[in-house]
Design a protein around this motif. Structure first.
Motif, PDB file in Angstrom:
ATOM      1  N   GLU A 222       0.801  -1.330   0.040  1.00  0.00           N
ATOM      2  CA  GLU A 222       0.060  -0.053   0.007  1.00  0.00           C
ATOM      3  C   GLU A 222       0.811   1.309   0.091  1.00  0.00           C
ATOM      4  OE1 GLU A 222      -2.084   1.032   3.470  1.00  0.00           O
ATOM      5  OE2 GLU A 222      -0.990  -0.669   4.511  1.00  0.00           O
ATOM      6  N   GLY A 223       0.298   2.293  -0.450  1.00  0.00           N
ATOM      7  CA  GLY A 223       0.915   3.583  -0.597  1.00  0.00           C
ATOM      8  C   GLY A 223       0.340   4.576  -1.335  1.00  0.00           C
ATOM      9  N   LEU A 224       1.186   5.554  -1.559  1.00  0.00           N
ATOM     10  CA  LEU A 224       0.273   6.692  -2.551  1.00  0.00           C
ATOM     11  C   LEU A 224       0.096   6.025  -3.635  1.00  0.00           C
ATOM     12  CD1 LEU A 224       2.976   9.866  -1.942  1.00  0.00           C
ATOM     13  CD2 LEU A 224       0.655   9.517  -0.875  1.00  0.00           C
ATOM     14  N   ALA A 225      -1.108   6.599  -4.199  1.00  0.00           N
ATOM     15  CA  ALA A 225      -1.659   6.048  -5.487  1.00  0.00           C
ATOM     16  C   ALA A 225      -0.852   5.961  -6.572  1.00  0.00           C
ATOM     17  CB  ALA A 225      -3.079   6.705  -6.077  1.00  0.00           C
ATOM     18  N   THR A 226      -0.151   7.008  -6.733  1.00  0.00           N
ATOM     19  CA  THR A 226       1.130   7.197  -8.058  1.00  0.00           C
ATOM     20  C   THR A 226       2.021   6.144  -7.702  1.00  0.00           C
ATOM     21  OG1 THR A 226       2.038   8.992  -6.720  1.00  0.00           O
ATOM     22  CG2 THR A 226       0.775   9.534  -8.739  1.00  0.00           C
ATOM     23  N   GLN A 227       2.445   5.983  -6.460  1.00  0.00           N
ATOM     24  CA  GLN A 227       3.467   5.021  -6.302  1.00  0.00           C
ATOM     25  C   GLN A 227       3.099   3.546  -6.577  1.00  0.00           C
ATOM     26  OE1 GLN A 227       3.877   3.294  -2.725  1.00  0.00           O
ATOM     27  NE2 GLN A 227       4.765   1.915  -3.977  1.00  0.00           N
ATOM     28  N   VAL A 228       2.077   3.209  -5.916  1.00  0.00           N
ATOM     29  CA  VAL A 228       1.643   1.744  -5.884  1.00  0.00           C
ATOM     30  C   VAL A 228       1.318   1.379  -7.632  1.00  0.00           C
ATOM     31  CG1 VAL A 228      -0.193   0.032  -5.416  1.00  0.00           C
ATOM     32  CG2 VAL A 228       0.696   1.447  -3.696  1.00  0.00           C
ATOM     33  N   ILE A 229       0.611   2.492  -8.321  1.00  0.00           N
ATOM     34  CA  ILE A 229       0.187   2.084  -9.470  1.00  0.00           C
ATOM     35  C   ILE A 229       1.103   2.305 -10.507  1.00  0.00           C
ATOM     36  CG2 ILE A 229      -1.785   2.808 -11.217  1.00  0.00           C
ATOM     37  CD1 ILE A 229      -3.633   3.063  -9.043  1.00  0.00           C
ATOM     38  N   GLU A 230       2.045   3.234 -10.516  1.00  0.00           N
ATOM     39  CA  GLU A 230       2.990   3.374 -11.445  1.00  0.00           C
ATOM     40  C   GLU A 230       4.370   2.883 -11.125  1.00  0.00           C
ATOM     41  OE1 GLU A 230       3.056   7.795 -12.065  1.00  0.00           O
ATOM     42  OE2 GLU A 230       0.874   7.897 -12.372  1.00  0.00           O
ATOM     43  N   HIS A 231       4.662   2.637 -10.019  1.00  0.00           N
ATOM     44  CA  HIS A 231       5.860   2.086  -9.384  1.00  0.00           C
ATOM     45  C   HIS A 231       5.842   0.992  -8.373  1.00  0.00           C
ATOM     46  CE1 HIS A 231       7.724   5.443 -11.867  1.00  0.00           C
ATOM     47  NE2 HIS A 231       6.985   6.257 -11.092  1.00  0.00           N
TER      48      HIS A 231
END
Ligand code: ADP
Ligand code: MG
Length: 245
Positions: A222-231
Motif C-alpha cells: 500500500e502507498g500513495l496512488a502514484t507509487q503503487v500504480i506507477e511504481h
C-alpha cells in the motif's frame, strides 16, 4: 474515522482475511485493488458489519465495534452503522419504490427525519447526482448508471461520515461507468471519506490518496496512488498491473 487492526476471517476453515490492518482518516480516499478472490469484498463486508470478524479490532472513531473478534452490544453496533454508507456493484434499490422514495425512505423510517425535510434533502441529492427529473420513476425505468447514482444518493441521504463502494461500476458499460466515476470524483473533491474497491486503475490513480493492493487475504502493498500504480515494489502487484494493461 475507521480503524481495523489485525483482522482475521475464515469461511469453513479457509482463511480469507489474514491479519489485515487498515485505518482511514477523515477526508481520505482509499482505493482497494487486487485479483478476484483476494478478499476485497469480504473486507468491506466486515467493515460494514455484514460479516463478523473471527479476530481483530474494529472501531468507528470512539465507537468500538469489535475487540479481538468480540462484538459490542446492539445499540453500539447501531451507532457504528450510522457512520457509514455502502454502495454495491448491483444497485440494490427497492424495485417498487420511486427513486425519490428510495432515497428518502431510510431518513424518514430509520432516522425519523421530518418527511418534508427528508424530501427536500433527497431532491437536492438527486439533483447533485444528475438525476433531477427521475424522482418519480421506478428503478427499472433508469439506466444502470442512473440506478447506481440513485444508490449513491440513497447512501448519502443518511449523512454518513464514510462511504464504502464495492466495484460500483463493474456491472456498467463504459459510458455509464464514466458518469458514476464522475459523481464519486465530485465527492472526493468535497473531502468525503471513501473506501473504494475498483478495477478502474486510472480512476484509482486519479482519485485515491492511497492505494491498497490485496491478494490472498493479505495487504501485499500500500502507498500513495502514484507509487503503487506507477511504481509497484512487490512482484505480485507488478504482475497484477501488467496483466491489466
Ligand atoms: P474479492 O472481492 O477480492 O473477489 P471475496 O472477498 O469475494 O474476494 O472472496 C474471497 C474468498 O472468500 C473467495 O475464495 C470466496 O470464494 C470466499 N468467500 C467469500 N464469501 C464467502 C462466503 N460467504 N462463504 C464462503 N466463502 C466465501
Ligand atoms: Mg469482490
Amino acid at each position: 474515522m475507521v480503524t481495523l487492526d489485525r483482522a482475521q476471517k475464515s469461511f469453513g476453515g479457509v482463511p480469507v482475511l489474514r491479519d489485515i490492518s487498515l485505518s482511514v482518516a477523515s477526508g481520505e480516499v482509499v482505493a482497494i485493488i487486487g485479483p478476484s478472490g483476494g478478499g476485497k469484498s469480504t473486507l468491506l463486508r466486515c467493515l460494514t458489519l455484514l460479516e463478523r470478524l473471527d479476530a481483530g479490532d474494529l472501531s468507528y472513531g470512539e465507537v468500538e465495534v469489535s475487540r479481538s473478534g468480540s462484538y459490542a452490544d446492539k445499540a453500539t453496533l447501531a451507532r457504528a452503522r450510522e457512520r457509514f454508507g455502502l454502495v454495491f456493484q448491483n444497485y440494490n434499490l427497492f424495485p417498487h419504490f420511486s427513486v425519490l422514495r428510495n432515497v428518502m425512505d431510510a431518513p424518514v423510517c430509520v432516522q425519523k427525519r421530518g418527511r418534508a425535510q427528508a424530501e427536500a434533502d433527497a431532491r437536492a441529492l438527486l439533483d447533485k447526482m444528475g438525476l433531477s427529473g427521475c424522482e418519480e420513476k421506478v428503478p427499472c425505468q433508469l439506466s444502470g448508471g442512473q440506478q447506481q447514482r440513485a444508490s449513491i444518493a440513497r447512501a448519502l441521504a443518511m449523512n454518513p461520515q464514510v462511504m464504502f463502494f464495492d466495484e460500483p461500476t463493474s456491472a456498467l458499460d463504459p459510458e455509464l461507468t464514466a458518469e458514476v466515476l464522475r459523481v464519486i470524483k465530485n465527492l472526493a473533491a468535497e473531502d468525503m471519506t471513501m473506501v473504494i474497491v475498483t478495477h478502474e486503475m486510472s480512476f484509482a490513480r486519479e482519485v485515491a490518496d492511497r492505494v491498497v493492493f490485496m491478494d490472498g487475504g493479505v495487504i501485499v502493498e500500500e502507498g500513495l496512488a502514484t507509487q503503487v500504480i506507477e511504481h509497484p515494489r512487490e512482484a505480485r502487484t507488478q504482475a497484477f498491473l501488467a496483466q491489466r494493461e
